[in-house]
Design a protein around this motif. Sequence first.
Motif, PDB file in Angstrom:
ATOM      1  N   ASN A 138      58.770   8.170  68.458  1.00 28.65           N
ATOM      2  CA  ASN A 138      59.411   8.251  69.763  1.00 28.65           C
ATOM      3  C   ASN A 138      60.850   8.714  69.611  1.00 28.65           C
ATOM      4  OD1 ASN A 138      57.156   7.172  71.226  1.00 28.65           O
ATOM      5  ND2 ASN A 138      57.699   5.167  70.409  1.00 28.65           N
TER       6      ASN A 138
ATOM      7  N   SER B 280      61.172  -4.158  75.364  1.00 29.87           N
ATOM      8  CA  SER B 280      61.540  -2.754  75.290  1.00 29.87           C
ATOM      9  C   SER B 280      60.371  -1.919  74.779  1.00 29.87           C
ATOM     10  CB  SER B 280      62.746  -2.573  74.356  1.00 29.87           C
ATOM     11  OG  SER B 280      62.938  -1.213  74.030  1.00 29.87           O
ATOM     12  N   ILE B 281      60.142  -0.773  75.398  1.00 32.13           N
ATOM     13  CA  ILE B 281      59.110   0.148  74.939  1.00 32.13           C
ATOM     14  C   ILE B 281      59.481   0.722  73.580  1.00 32.13           C
ATOM     15  CG2 ILE B 281      60.184   2.131  76.072  1.00 32.13           C
ATOM     16  CD1 ILE B 281      56.410   1.528  75.752  1.00 32.13           C
ATOM     17  N   TRP B 282      60.779   0.672  73.229  1.00 33.63           N
ATOM     18  CA  TRP B 282      61.248   1.288  71.999  1.00 33.63           C
ATOM     19  C   TRP B 282      61.065   0.392  70.788  1.00 33.63           C
ATOM     20  CZ3 TRP B 282      62.169   6.255  72.515  1.00 33.63           C
ATOM     21  CH2 TRP B 282      62.543   6.747  73.768  1.00 33.63           C
TER      22      TRP B 282
ATOM     23  N   ASN C 230      58.704   1.794  81.183  1.00 32.47           N
ATOM     24  CA  ASN C 230      57.756   2.027  80.098  1.00 32.47           C
ATOM     25  C   ASN C 230      57.185   3.438  80.090  1.00 32.47           C
ATOM     26  OD1 ASN C 230      58.210  -0.515  79.186  1.00 32.47           O
ATOM     27  ND2 ASN C 230      56.178  -1.310  79.608  1.00 32.47           N
TER      28      ASN C 230
ATOM     29  N   THR D 275      59.645   5.792  80.576  1.00 34.88           N
ATOM     30  CA  THR D 275      60.976   6.359  80.300  1.00 34.88           C
ATOM     31  C   THR D 275      61.556   7.168  81.455  1.00 34.88           C
ATOM     32  OG1 THR D 275      60.073   8.320  79.164  1.00 34.88           O
ATOM     33  CG2 THR D 275      60.548   6.387  77.813  1.00 34.88           C
TER      34      THR D 275
ATOM     35  N   ILE E  97      58.053   9.495  75.038  1.00 31.71           N
ATOM     36  CA  ILE E  97      56.968   8.678  74.501  1.00 31.71           C
ATOM     37  C   ILE E  97      55.770   9.577  74.205  1.00 31.71           C
ATOM     38  CG2 ILE E  97      55.421   6.745  74.903  1.00 31.71           C
ATOM     39  CD1 ILE E  97      58.317   5.943  74.590  1.00 31.71           C
TER      40      ILE E  97
ATOM     41  N   VAL F 136      49.802   1.144  77.484  1.00 27.92           N
ATOM     42  CA  VAL F 136      51.149   0.791  77.925  1.00 27.92           C
ATOM     43  C   VAL F 136      51.049  -0.185  79.096  1.00 27.92           C
ATOM     44  CG1 VAL F 136      51.225   2.802  79.472  1.00 27.92           C
ATOM     45  CG2 VAL F 136      53.367   1.788  78.643  1.00 27.92           C
TER      46      VAL F 136
END
Length: 587
Positions: free
Chosen positions: A145, A465-467, A509, A511, A517, A531
């Motif tokens: 990512n 966090s998605i990260w 999620n 972005t 992503i 997700v």
Amino acid sequence: MRTIKLILLSCLVTLPTIMEACTIFSGKDKHEHIWVGNNEDNPFSFFNYINIFPKTSETLYGYYTLSYATPENGENFMIQGGMNEAGLFYDMNTLDMSGKEYLIKDLYKKKSFPGGDDKILSHILSNFETVDQVVDFFENYWFDNGFKGAQIHLADRKGTFAMISPDGIKVLKNQRYQISTNFSICGNEETYGCWRYPIAKQKIENEVIGFSTFKEICENTAQKDNVTTIYSNIQNLNTGDIWFYFGLDYNTPYKTTMRELLSKGRVSLLMRDLFIENPFTIVYDVFLEEGGRKAFEKLKSLNLEEDLKKQILLAFINSMIGNDFNMDLQPFLEEYLTYNPPVRWMHTINAIYHYNQGDKDRAIAIIKNYKKDVPETSLDVEGILNRFDGKFDKDANVTIELNGYQDAKSVFVKGLPIDDFNFLDKGDGKWIGKFKLGSGIYNYSFVVDGKEVFDNKTPITVTKSIWDGESSTSHQLTIDLSPEIYETKIRVKVPNKDDVVYIAGNQPNLTYWSSSIRLTKVSDYEREITVNLHYPALFKFTRGNWDTEAVVENNIKGVDGSFLPQEIDLNTIQTQYLITDWKDKMD
């Protein structure tokens, strides 16, 4: 380096709002020693760390990294730069200050790193000694990512330099120097008018490469104002000598060596503690011990040049008031405004301060005078004056309340995109604000007299966090989306085996419409992602930017001719999609 959430890290980098701009340079002296230098440019921070990692039974080399905010960011994808005891160095630049999304060259040939994105930068410093090894690594692996708007500047003690970016890889052998700022070296881009690049180039080409010249480059390319040079570092990769400078002071370095750093063991050093006589540190220490007004008195008592005084004022205003709404620092703001900066938010929050102090007339006068001085301002003057008159936006669709705190001087709501109207008014046993917000998901908290708090009658939400999967706590407000989240698997079929697919959509999620992503390849022609989403989820697919938007089977076009996004809600059956073509490849 910087932090672009790997856009990921970059001379800016953490998916932050102000783009940083950094100057990195490396060169070979007459003794074949390799020197490297870096200016760390960003909105000023008092929390910068030197993180030391001695060699272990599982690593080949000891090293140090640099990080913002926390020591933990010195061992994940937020690393700002570093060097190891083998003489390998790297740092990073943001590529394009406009936030352009680059396509990653030959991404389909690259694999995910087994340790995950978090471990890539540490793995390089702990296991590699040459630029060639790093180049070979990135020929085979890439970040899952991000890292679409940054470039890595590399140098080793053997004299090999390289740049690694989405545009490709450029290696320099038997060359005298390498310089990078904020344009793509690998893509042969123009310098975008960067004033720092020609200064560094002129000095490194015409003067003797070594400590003195590199110090001059750092000083002459140092930035000021909202984006400033927080610290500079110079290293001799052959001897291990290291110099750090902090707070625009190039007369008082913290001089150390790689060996000396590693002898300290696994520790993280708060950089300002190494510069206790620096005026930034002196004033900040008084702030911690005695508060903002005493800190301002200390600043006034120091015999400083006017430019440095302005820079310290700005650092405190941006970090304490701009980020944390700590109005105990208002004397810093009042003093800085004597220089008449046409900065909307500073004048507005100064007016809000006086309004909260009960001086409504002065608050109104500040806004009217600002409008007179800056007639083209985007400030909603009528709206802010109505707020001072106790009137909320007639189109407000959200009411925010904080119960209690009746003795507080000021209450702000933090996290909502309401710019100049983020203060609350005292009511009967509570503080109230009414705002107009569009569709979206909003995570927010309150700031009471400079301290972040939560309301005891409003639910608290923990989000990941998605990260990096890290959790954060906030109140959450959803408008036109479900408060619940749903684990959703999205699968697409692609027209070509080499197609890389990104997803971008209407919530964190996804972005917020940034193609960052990437879906996982599950077969030659299938990609998927799982997700957590709020419904309805709106999204599109790309190969990395909007020029490469996907054409999906049965896509519907809007009135402007563009394809409408895909949508998933509780009534949706379809979560599998067929990409028939790409926008940039259509005839």
